[in-house]
Write a protein that holds these residues in place. Structure first.
Motif, PDB file in Angstrom:
ATOM      1  N   VAL A 697       0.778  -1.218   0.000  1.00 54.55           N
ATOM      2  CA  VAL A 697       0.000   0.000   0.000  1.00 54.55           C
ATOM      3  C   VAL A 697       0.814   1.274   0.000  1.00 54.55           C
ATOM      4  N   LEU A 698       1.952   1.256   0.701  1.00 50.91           N
ATOM      5  CA  LEU A 698       2.507   2.558   1.069  1.00 50.91           C
ATOM      6  C   LEU A 698       3.180   3.260  -0.094  1.00 50.91           C
ATOM      7  N   GLN A 699       2.402   3.578  -1.110  1.00 48.53           N
ATOM      8  CA  GLN A 699       2.955   4.308  -2.253  1.00 48.53           C
ATOM      9  C   GLN A 699       2.765   5.803  -1.992  1.00 48.53           C
ATOM     10  N   PRO A 700       3.648   6.609  -2.564  1.00 49.59           N
ATOM     11  CA  PRO A 700       3.506   8.049  -2.319  1.00 49.59           C
ATOM     12  C   PRO A 700       2.280   8.571  -3.050  1.00 49.59           C
ATOM     13  N   GLN A 769      14.772   2.153   1.178  1.00 47.72           N
ATOM     14  CA  GLN A 769      14.896   1.952  -0.269  1.00 47.72           C
ATOM     15  C   GLN A 769      14.409   3.156  -1.062  1.00 47.72           C
ATOM     16  N   ALA A 770      13.446   3.865  -0.505  1.00 49.23           N
ATOM     17  CA  ALA A 770      12.899   4.992  -1.266  1.00 49.23           C
ATOM     18  C   ALA A 770      13.929   6.123  -1.344  1.00 49.23           C
ATOM     19  N   LYS A 771      13.824   6.912  -2.413  1.00 48.78           N
ATOM     20  CA  LYS A 771      14.808   7.993  -2.582  1.00 48.78           C
ATOM     21  C   LYS A 771      14.074   9.317  -2.818  1.00 48.78           C
ATOM     22  N   GLY A 772      14.721  10.411  -2.417  1.00 45.61           N
ATOM     23  CA  GLY A 772      14.259  11.743  -2.810  1.00 45.61           C
ATOM     24  C   GLY A 772      12.858  12.068  -2.318  1.00 45.61           C
ATOM     25  N   ARG A 774      10.141  10.868  -3.130  1.00 51.02           N
ATOM     26  CA  ARG A 774       9.318   9.703  -2.851  1.00 51.02           C
ATOM     27  C   ARG A 774       9.520   9.238  -1.423  1.00 51.02           C
ATOM     28  N   GLN A 775      10.768   9.365  -0.938  1.00 50.48           N
ATOM     29  CA  GLN A 775      11.038   8.891   0.419  1.00 50.48           C
ATOM     30  C   GLN A 775      10.158   9.647   1.421  1.00 50.48           C
ATOM     31  N   GLN A 776      10.060  10.967   1.213  1.00 49.72           N
ATOM     32  CA  GLN A 776       9.235  11.775   2.131  1.00 49.72           C
ATOM     33  C   GLN A 776       7.805  11.239   2.138  1.00 49.72           C
ATOM     34  N   ALA A 777       7.263  10.984   0.918  1.00 52.94           N
ATOM     35  CA  ALA A 777       5.872  10.556   0.824  1.00 52.94           C
ATOM     36  C   ALA A 777       5.680   9.208   1.523  1.00 52.94           C
ATOM     37  N   VAL A 778       6.598   8.262   1.231  1.00 53.56           N
ATOM     38  CA  VAL A 778       6.472   6.937   1.852  1.00 53.56           C
ATOM     39  C   VAL A 778       6.525   7.081   3.369  1.00 53.56           C
ATOM     40  N   GLN A 779       7.489   7.899   3.808  1.00 54.51           N
ATOM     41  CA  GLN A 779       7.633   8.082   5.253  1.00 54.51           C
ATOM     42  C   GLN A 779       6.350   8.630   5.874  1.00 54.51           C
ATOM     43  N   LEU A 780       5.752   9.612   5.183  1.00 49.83           N
ATOM     44  CA  LEU A 780       4.515  10.205   5.710  1.00 49.83           C
ATOM     45  C   LEU A 780       3.432   9.153   5.857  1.00 49.83           C
ATOM     46  N   ASN A 781       3.267   8.349   4.783  1.00 55.64           N
ATOM     47  CA  ASN A 781       2.230   7.320   4.837  1.00 55.64           C
ATOM     48  C   ASN A 781       2.495   6.344   5.968  1.00 55.64           C
TER      49      ASN A 781
END
Length: 1998
Positions: A697-700, A769-772, A774-781
């Motif tokens: 699920v955890l897509q940005p 694994q996430a970068k840039g 996208r990493q912020q978005a994944v982290q938020l989720n």
């Protein structure tokens, strides 16, 4: 602080305090000075002016903080404007020098800024008085502007604004310079500077014509640039500037135009300019070339929102009437915006643009236009929609495809449609029923237009049209059913069109979703209709591949919508639904596997959509029908759900095979799955499958502000979240993540620790694994999910798990505390706090706290300092004060240090926010840190620049939290508390002066808290005006805060609040220059109608729910404390609101002509038209007529006022009293004098368009009738004041009975009808007929039966209406029977009472014949009685407990259907009681409906008839008794007392009927149960009326039993003459509780007696705490109750066998003699209290009962009688503790015993002696009335047939009597009472003479005759004697003349024996004869001379 309160600064005091406190001291002095200068004496000020100026100018260079410099400047300016102005130029020069100074050090900055502020204040206050010095000053400021830093720039610009406002047009020469210098700063880095420039330019444009002529385009471009990257404050300021400039360009201000001939811009030009901003933004010169080449850079959101605001400002500035005239242009322009390709480049952008345009329309249309104009606007919108739709149809129907551009048009048109339809929907919904002309007018064709859009090719447009229809149906519920039918019909006819299937199913779903907002609902059959359509769609989906997708979606959507109708309807379709759900999914693993291999991409799409739909319908079912979720149903739902879970794991493979376009459908399935899982209890699916889910699920994804209906069609039928107008689901990708996060929180607490660890580790892996970006978005989720899980754990009170789970979680969180993204830092802080809460171990908390402490001590970078300071705040917040107490000191000291870090405002903000969290959560533990924290807060408030609003907002939060912590202590007077309090007040004052609305709102809420804790210390005289000014602020937050504060103030001090508001308005009226208020359009309103009028006005403009409810409360508080004193004011307010006509039309037409004149005379620009044409948009007029919601509130207020008056003073309802009161005090104000207004208001409301208002109006009318029905009309005796209003009442009721009126209104109107007819106001039958005919017509409707053809509402609405009609008839019938009964008992009363007041109503000439009202009801009775009985049968069935539900008839009752049973119960509950009473009356008056069977069926055989007659009596009897007993057993506390009364009266009436009596007597257990229930009722219900009615029922029950016994006994008597052995108690005399009627009755009666006369209870007397109570006079109700109880008690022995009666008699006699003792109290008028007469009657009943003749009981009986007499004698002993005992009643009781039970009492010496004592003391009593009564009683004893009884009394008492009578010769009686006593004594003597034997007669006469002769007066004395003496003389003479002939011989002997007697008698006889002759002569003489003697008499009197 007190030392600071002096005119001059107290420099000694200042020198003594510490450095830190000085700024506060100075600020406090300036605050004092600000208040005192205005009020002070000018002479005093001038004396000290020199010194004051020195002190103040000295302060300029002492580096003051922002609030201080503001006040300082203000005071200096005020000082000069009050005092002398000699030195003002010196001061001005001094300031200018400071500004010129080259010193740029930060330390010198505050001084410079203070000088700048002073310059601004001088010019603002004195303006042109400062003469020609302004060019230098302005140049100086502009020079400084170039080199200043941001704070300086802001301050200089604000100063320039003030200079401009002070100088007005005089500064024209400098305008261009200022403009040139300022405009470049509109794009300054600092937002605060941008705001300041906008304000400065706004001031400039008032006078600088070039800004809105030649420079207009540049201005616009500048504003657009200024909006790039702006914040909220800048957007507001720039939008205001842009909007105002544009509005001025269109309609210039007169003054400016008069000076220069200016070309006005046209509307098109102006709108075109604004549109560029919306579509192209800041026109892109600043952007890099690359982007320009790409061409399509989209406009930033900030610019678009800012321009949207500007549009609103533009329209608002031009005003409502302008909008009304130019609406068509405005609408088409705004809709063009959203159809422009540049506004809709991407989907998200398009959605955003749509929201902007919707906001523009809502903010202008919704607020500025009145209801009439809104309807006109609605027409325009309709036309726009149909025009668009025609274009779309042309493209769609153009098959040849030549029109390529058309396709683009269609996609653009969808956005136009969405905006137009949303606005149309909102418009109709806000107009509610007032919108009916808009819907009904065929020329508009609103419904046709909107339904045509349902076929639009775009889904968004179809959904919007469906939403619009839902709004129409909610506003006008009568449209709901026809619309559903129309859609159903179209779906069936147009099955082959994909758009039609989709569109009409959307519409049906939307309409079904709206049903819950329509209280009357829809017919039950519509549910079946929807199910059949949905089934059909799902069944036929596979037949045609072109339609299968739409049909599948539509079918499931309809079923989902059906679920919102709730369990009562869904229950019937549940089995079918479960089957459908099961069939959508494969049954087993095998089928699933097989499925994977089959199918192509299209079939998979249909399959996935179908399954998503099925899951969606399931979710709707679970959400809306929780009652139906049994374990079995959940189990059956789980099968498809588990299958869906399994399927989701196969989906990625399927997508690989069949293409990525399936992703959306798959995501939809996933969303639906998560949604339903989150709703079901986690126990049902404790599973492993879920974990896998989360990993995918955890897509940005992010999409703020892009909610739109098309993202999720199901939201069209769901409930709209509170506070949103239209549902806006987020895009699918976002929704899926949101749903998964929510579900994660639900599931996490139920997963094993192992799985928790796996998930947390997986999360950490994902982040790595996430970068840039996208990493912020994944982290938020991930963080949201973790937070959601922790919250779930906390709510479930479970723990996080073992060490490794904690470690993993902690690692996740700690990593993010230093993340540069502030949102992530916030999330991490929250998560840390929640973790501490869930783990809950002190060591863990300590470890986390320590980490943050260490970090904060060492770290220097902003990010980690902010993150960790928040972490501390969250720790304390979630662990609570006790758990984190030991870390408090460290945390506070660290945060206080961080808060002082002036270098970074961000750190300050976060630290202060955390501090506020800690203060809040620590509560009283924080008390020790209050002082240091407060002083820090004050210091920061005084020093932090106002541009850092976040810091100030956090300071406000801290201050509020601190006030709460100190709490009620703030009232104290100690030194520390006083300091704390004044610090808080200073803090509030600083914040009140801040420019930011949030900070001002914080100040208000702090003051509100202070007022709560220490009301005396909050100065309302300054607070209230400040709040009044905020009421017209443009910031919702500020208005909310102001109203919330007013609400609290009005609770305690409404009167003061209103006064202060008035004084503010008066001040503003006096001094025109107070700008703050003159801007405020409310000022005028406050003057006219007070604050309350302003609040009423706000109700029309405000849409925010909380705000409106607070206004309602505030007005409510004001009303309850002020309405009675200021009655006419409040009534006028309500009347103005209610009478508001919505005719804006007239004015508009007249102005349009004027507009045309303008255009002709454009060239010569005639002054007059200029002034008139523009002057009309005067802001002070309330812009809109009150809307319907406000009017409903006003009608409710009216009812409240009536109620308040009722509680205040009875004179409000008495015309005569009111008039006399008004004559005494002309200012006095009483409600009855306003009756015509009340009726008029109720009438206006009751006949309005709006249904809600009609309900309120009818309610008011009913209240008025009830309260005023009995108020007499003093000028026409025998009439009441309401009579003159009968036409109004009739007219108000008539429309409510028209066929198209909703049921609830008709039901209410029936209620009013019955109140009116029953109130007895109207006495003429012909007048009554008008209202009566309304009821007759509705009765015909009821008889028409159940299935009326055109049913619009649900069956329960029909039930409600029919029951209301029958209830109204029942009430009328009850009143009619009551009148008839009174009339029948009248003649008796007339004979007695002659013409006293009580017969007033008979005096009118048009007296009703007694059965008049009955004659109106009589014709309807046969049908009514049948319907009433049916109602009762239904009610009886509906009140059965749930376990008997199987016994209910399957097809419903007479008036309800089985589907609506739940709602029907409520309607029956409100109407059964009057019906029951009516049925009882009817049954008892017709002998249980004896007549009716004959009419019904003449053909019945007589034999059968008798049996059914008996049975029907029995059935009806059981029905009524059953209903009553069921209700009385347990009346709900909320049941009105009238129901209880009706029920008891019905029982009473029923038991009067002979057949009912037999029935209840034959079934004794029934009677016992009835009495037990009544006993219980007495225990719970106090009102005396209820208790009296209960005794009446008991009496009837006992009578019934007596009659029954009587019949049985008389049957027995014939067989054998024996003792009456029938009755209770048998031979043994035992009464069995529970079976014995007598026992039940005794229980109940004893309760009543002891309740009212507690002294009867022997236990009370024996208790040690008992103080002897003196007998007291019972209140009337109590006396009647006790009397009734005693009467019934005395009847009870007759129900028993002799043995049985002996069981109860001791108790009965004890109680009766007790009552006699307690209630025999003398009354003022000598009347006998009711309980006493009842007790005496009771004694007689018992003593004369046949029991005395039963031999077996003789000894017992004799003992009882003797002991009873003994206790009466004992009670009759004179006793000093009972001085007011009623001797007469006691004597009567004794005499009753002697007369009635003589045989038992003869020869009992003790009793005889006691009785004689009592008579003796009575004869010698001082009270003549007692003597008289005693003689009467003795006479009856002397004359008793048993000589054995009477002789002893004669011997003992006759001598005493003779003595008493002889004494009367010497002391002649002086009063009528004494005379009566003598007369009674003489009578006794006469009777004794008569009783004596012949031989003793001479002796007896020798006693009597001399006594009588001694009463005669001699001739001379007669004329001078008193009337009493004369009466005695006459009495004696008559008696002597009567006795003489009776005993001639003996009389002669006596007379002869004493010659002086003889002469005395003879002279008296002669005198008597002479006087009688004279009288006779006079009689004959009178006719001859008639008039003269009377006149002579009058004149010759002296």
């Amino acid at each position: 602080m007190e030392l600071a309160h002096s005119l001059l600064l107290n420099e000694d005091a200042l020198a003594q305090i510490t450095e830190a406190k000085r700024p506060v001291f100075i600020f406090e002095w300036l605050r004092f000075l600000d208040k005192v200068l205005v009020a002070a004496n000018k002479v005093d000020v001038k004396e000290k002016q020199k010194k004051l100026v020195e002190q103040l100018t000295g302060l300029i260079s002492s580096a003051p903080g922002p609030p201080t410099r503001k006040l300082l400047a203000k005071n200096l300016a005020t000082l000069y404007s009050i005092g002398d102005t000699f030195t003002v130029f010196q001061t001005l020069d001094k300031c200018n020098d400071i500004i010129k100074s080259k010193d740029d050090t930060p330390a010198y900055l505050p001084t410079k800024l203070a000088a700048v502020a002073c310059v601004g204040a001088f010019y603002e206050k004195m303006g042109r008085m400062l003469g020609s010095s302004f060019p230098d000053t302005i140049n100086n400021l502009l020079k400084a502007l170039k080199s200043a830093e941001s704070q300086g720039r802001g301050e200089i610009l604000l100063s320039l604004q003030k200079v401009l406002s002070g100088l007005g047009g005089a500064a024209a020469s400098c305008h261009r310079d200022i403009y040139k210098n300022a405009r470049s700063l509109l794009t300054d880095r600092s937002m605060a500077v941008r705001c300041a420039v906008a304000k400065c330019l706004l001031e400039l444009q008032n006078e600088a014509v070039f800004m809105w002529t030649t420079e207009l385009e540049n201005m616009a471009t500048l504003c657009f640039k200024a909006l790039e990257g702006s914040n909220y404050g800048v957007r507001v300021a720039v939008a205001k500037l842009l909007g105002t400039v544009m509005a001025t360009a269109l309609m210039p201000k007169q003054a400016a135009v008069m000076r220069q001939n200016v070309k006005r811009a046209t509307l098109e030009e102006v709108l075109e300019l604004m549109a560029t901003g919306f579509l192209r933004g800041g026109s892109g010169f600043l952007k890099s070339g690359g982007e320009m080449l790409k061409g399509g850079a989209s406009v930033s959101r900030e610019v678009r929102v800012g321009v949207t605001q500007a549009y609103v400002v533009f329209v608002t500035t031009l005003g409502g009437q302008w909008l009304e005239r130019n609406f068509a242009t405005f609408l088409s322009h705004v809709l063009d915006l959203v159809s422009h390709p540049r506004a809709t480049q991407t989907h998200v952008e398009a959605v955003y643009s749509r929201r902007c345009v919707s906001f523009m329309l809502r903010a202008t249309l919704g607020g500025l236009l009145g209801e009439k104009a809104q309807i006109a606007a609605g027409k325009e919108i309709c036309q726009a929609i149909s025009k668009q739709m025609r274009a779309v149809e042309a493209v769609v129907n153009d098959m040849s495809g030549e029109n390529k551009a058309g396709a683009a048009d269609v996609s653009a048109s969808q956005h136009v449609m969405v905006c137009a339809l949303k606005e149309l929907g909102s418009l109709v919904q806000s107009l509610s029923a007032t919108a009916s002309p808009l819907i009904q007018e065929p020329s508009i064709g609103l419904l046709e237009t909107v339904t045509s859009v349902l076929l639009h090719p775009s889904m968004a447009a179809r959904l919007a049209a469906a939403w619009c229809l839902r709004c129409v149906a909610v506003a006008l519920p009568y449209q709901l059913t026809p619309l559903l039918d129309r859609c159903a019909e179209r779906i069936n006819n147009l099955k082959s069109s994909p758009e039609a299937v989709s569109g009409y199913s959307f519409a049906m779903a939307a309409l079904l979703g709206g049903v819950h907002q329509c209280p009357l609902g829809i017919p039950h059959s519509k549910g079946k209709l929807v199910v059949s359509i949905a089934e059909d769609l799902l069944r036929t989906a596979a037949q045609n591949s072109r339609l299968s997708l739409q049909r599948t979606q539509a079918g499931w959507l309809l079923l989902g919508a059906l679920m919102t109708l709730g369990p009562s309807l869904v229950r019937y379709h549940l089995p079918k639904m479960l089957l459908l759900w099961r069939n959508v999914f494969p049954r087993s693993q095998k089928e699933l596997e097989a499925e994977k291999a089959r199918g192509d991409s299209f079939t998979w799409q249909v399959t996935l959509e179908g399954r998503a739909g099925a899951l969606c319908a399931m979710r709707s079912f679970v959400a809306h029908c929780p009652e139906l979720l049994t374990e079995d149903v959940i189990r059956r739902l789980m099968t498809p759900i588990e299958c869906a879970m399994t399927m989701m794991s196969h989906v990625p493979a399927i997508i690989k095979v069949h293409g990525a376009h399936l992703k959306a459908s798959a995501a939809m399935v996933r969303l639906r799955l998560y949604d339903i899982l989150a709703l079901l209890p986690p126990k049902t699916y404790e599973g492993k499958e879920i974990k896998k889910e989360f990993k995918q699920v955890l897509q940005p994804n992010s999409a703020s502000g892009s909610g739109a209906l098309e993202h999720d069609p199901s939201s069209i039928y769901l409930r709209v979240p509170v506070g949103e107008a239209i549902p806006g689901p987020l895009p699918l990708g976002v929704s899926v993540i949101d749903a998964s996060v929510a579900l994660f929180g639900v599931v996490f607490p139920h997963v094993s620790f192992k799985h928790r660890l796996q998930m947390l580790d997986h999360f950490a892996e994902c982040i790595k694994q996430a970068k840039g970006v996208r990493q912020q978005a994944v982290q938020l989720n991930i963080f949201t999910a973790v937070l959601s899980a922790l919250k779930g754990l906390a709510e479930n009170k479970s723990t996080l798990g073992p060490e490794e789970v904690r470690k993993s979680a902690l690692a996740l969180v700690m990593g993010a505390l230093d993340n540069p993204n502030p949102i992530l830092r916030c999330a991490a802080g929250e998560a840390l706090g929640r973790m501490a809460q869930v783990v809950g171990e002190a060591t863990f908390i300590a470890r986390m706290a320590q980490t943050s402490f260490d970090k904060l001590k060492s770290a220097r970078d902003v990010v980690s300092r902010t993150g960790h300071s928040l972490a501390l705040g969250c720790l304390h917040r979630y662990v609570g004060g006790i758990g984190s107490g030991q870390h408090l000191k460290t945390s506070v000291s660290i945060l206080l240090a961080l808060a002082q870090d002036g270098s970074s405002h961000e750190v300050q903000t976060w630290a202060l926010h955390s501090l506020a969290l800690i203060v809040d959560s620590s509560g009283p533990m924080y008390r020790g840190y209050v002082e240091p924290t407060l002083s820090l807060v004050l210091t920061l408030l005084l020093t932090v620049p106002p541009s850092h609003t976040e810091v100030h907002q956090c300071l406000g939060r801290c201050l509020g939290a601190l006030i709460t912590t100190v709490g009620p202590e703030l009232q104290g007077n100690g030194a520390t508390i006083s300091t704390i309090r004044s610090s808080c007040l200073v803090g509030c004052a600083i914040m009140q002066d801040h420019s930011d609305s949030l900070v001002q709102a914080a100040a208000i809420s702090c003051l509100q808290q202070l007022h709560m804790f220490a009301p005396r210390h909050v100065n309302l005289s300054s607070l209230v005006p400040c709040l009044c000014v905020h009421l017209c602020s443009s910031h919702l937050l500020l208005r909310r805060a102001a109203v919330a504060c007013l609400r609290q103030l009005a609770q305690r001090e409404a009167a003061e609040v209103c006064e202060y508001a008035m004084s503010l308005a008066k001040k503003a009226g006096d001094s025109k220059d107070s700008t703050a208020i003159s801007e405020c359009q409310h000022q005028q309103r406050i003057m006219e109608t007070g604050l309350e009028g302003v609040l009423f006005g706000m109700l029309d403009r405000e849409t925010d729910r909380k705000l409106c409810s607070d206004i309602h409360d505030t007005l409510g508080h004001m009303l309850s404390s002020l309405a009675v004193e200021k009655l006419s004011h409040w009534l006028k307010l309500c009347k103005d609101v209610l009478a508001a006509t919505t005719d804006v039309g007239g004015a508009v037409a007249f102005e349009v002509e004027k507009d045309e004149e303008d255009s002709e005379k454009k060239d010569e620009m005639d002054d007059d038209t200029m002034f008139t044409g523009l002057g009309e948009d005067d802001k002070s007029k309330p812009s809109v007529a009150p809307r319907w919601v406000t009017r409903v509130f006003a009608a409710d207020c009216l009812c409240r006022i009536i109620l308040l008056c009722e509680n205040a003073d009875k004179a409000h309802f008495d015309l005569a009293a009111a008039r006399s009161a008004q004559a005494k005090n002309p200012k006095g104000d009483l409600l009855v004098l306003h009756l015509s207004d009340l009726i008029r208001m109720a009438f206006m409301a009751a006949t309005d368009h709006s249904n809600q208002l009609r309900m309120a109006g009818l309610q008011a009318l009913e209240d008025i009738i009830k309260k005023f029905a009995s108020v007499p009309e003093p000028e026409f005796p025998g009439h009441v004041i309401l009579e003159q209003y009968q036409a109004n009442v009739g007219a108000a009721l008539r429309p409510a009975f028209s066929p198209d009126t909703p049921s609830d209104i008709t039901a209410k109107a029936c209620q009013v009808c019955s109140t009116w007819i029953g109130s007895g106001v109207v006495s003429d039958l012909n007048d009554l007929r008008r209202v009566h005919n309304l009821l007759v017509s509705s009765l015909d409707k009821v008889q028409a039966g159940k299935g009326s053809s055109s049913q619009l509402y649900s069956e329960s609405a029909t039930t409600m209406e029919k029951l209301a009609v029958l209830k109204a008839w029942a009430e009328v019938y009850v009143v009619a029977m009551k009148i008839k009964k009174e009339a029948e008992s009248k003649p008796v009363k007339l004979a007695r009472s002659g013409d006293e007041d009580e017969d007033d109503e008979d005096l009118g000439a048009d007296v009703l014949p007694p059965d008049s009202l009955i004659s109106l009801v009589q014709p309807e009775l046969p049908s009514l009685s049948r319907l009433w009985l049916a109602v009762l049968r239904d009610y009886a069935l509906l009140t059965l407990p749930a376990e008997f539900s199987s016994q209910l008839p399957p097809d419903g009752g007479a008036f309800y259907t089985p589907e609506t049973i739940d709602t029907a119960r409520l309607h029956y509950r409100s109407s059964w009681a009057p019906v029951l009473h009516a049925v009882a009356l009817w049954l008892s008056s017709t002998g249980f409906g004896a007549g009716e069977d004959k009419d019904d069926a003449p053909s019945k055989v007589a034999a059968a008839n008798t049996k059914t007659g008996e049975e029907s009596i029995k059935d009806r009897m059981h029905l009524i008794l059953g209903v009553s007993i069921e209700f009385l057993c347990f009346p709900r506390p909320e049941e009105p007392i009238e129901h209880v009364m009706s029920c008891l009266q019905a029982l009473c009436t029923l038991l009067e009927a002979p057949s009912a009596k037999t029935h209840i007597a034959e079934d004794q257990l029934l009677a016992v149960e009835l009495l037990n229930v009544l006993h219980r009722l007495l225990l719970t219900r106090d009102p005396p009326a209820v208790q009296l009615q209960v005794t009446a029922v008991v009496q009837e029950t006992i009578r019934a039993a007596q009659d029954h016994l009587q019949r049985l006994r008389s049957n027995d008597e014939g067989e054998k003459e024996c003792v009456p052995s029938l009755g209770e108690g048998g031979a043994s005399g035992e009464l069995v509780p529970g079976k014995s009627l007598v026992f039940a009755a005794m229980e109940l009666l004893v309760f009543i007696l002891v309740r009212h006369l507690p002294q009867l209870n022997t236990r009370v007397k024996e208790s040690p705490s008992h103080a002897a109570l003196r007998p007291r006079r019972l209140p009337d109700d109590g006396a009647r109750l006790v009397a009734n109880a005693v009467t019934i008690l005395a009847e009870l022995p007759s129900l028993c066998t002799p043995a049985g009666s002996m069981t109860i008699l001791p108790t009965v006699l004890f109680l009766i003699t007790g009552v006699l003792r307690e209630t025999a109290v003398k009354t003022a008028d000598g009347s006998v209290p009711a309980p006493v007469s009842a007790a005496l009657q009771g004694i007689k009943t018992i003593l004369t009962s046949p029991l005395a003749r039963v031999d077996a009981m003789e000894t017992q009986w004799t003992g009882l009688v003797r002991s009873s007499l003994a206790s009466v004698l004992e009670n009759a002993q004179p006793d000093e503790s009972r001085p007011d005992m009623d001797d007469i009643s006691m004597l009567t009781a004794i005499t009753l015993f002697l007369l009635s039970a003589s045989s038992e009492l003869v020869g009992v010496a003790v009793l005889q002696k006691g009785c004689m004592e009592r008579y003796r003391s009575a004869l010698t009593s001082a009270d003549p009335s007692v003597q008289a009564r005693c003689y009467q009683l003795l006479l009856s004893v002397f004359q008793h047939s048993s000589r054995a009884l009477s002789t002893p009394y004669i011997h003992a008492l006759a001598p005493l009597m003779v003595e008493k009578l002889k004494a009367a010769e010497r002391r002649r009686p002086a009063t009528a009472a004494e005379l009566q006593a003598v007369q009674e004594g003489v009578r006794v003597l006469e009777n004794l003479v008569c009783m004596g034997e012949e031989q003793n007669r001479v002796q007896l006469l020798a006693l009597l005759v001399p006594t009588l002769i001694s009463y005669l007066l001699d001739e001379n004395a007669v004329s001078s004697a008193t009337s009493v003496s004369k009466a005695l003389h006459d009495f004696a003479l008559q008696n002597l003349m009567r006795i003489g002939p009776l005993y001639p011989a003996a009389f002669k002997v006596v007379i002869g024996a004493a010659p002086e007697l003889k002469t005395c008698l003879e002279s008296a006889v002669r005198a008597n004869q002479a006087s009688s002759k004279a009288k006779a002569a006079a009689r004959q003489a009178t006719p001859t001379v008639q008039a003269t003697p009377t006149i002579k008499l009058k004149t010759s009197f002296f």
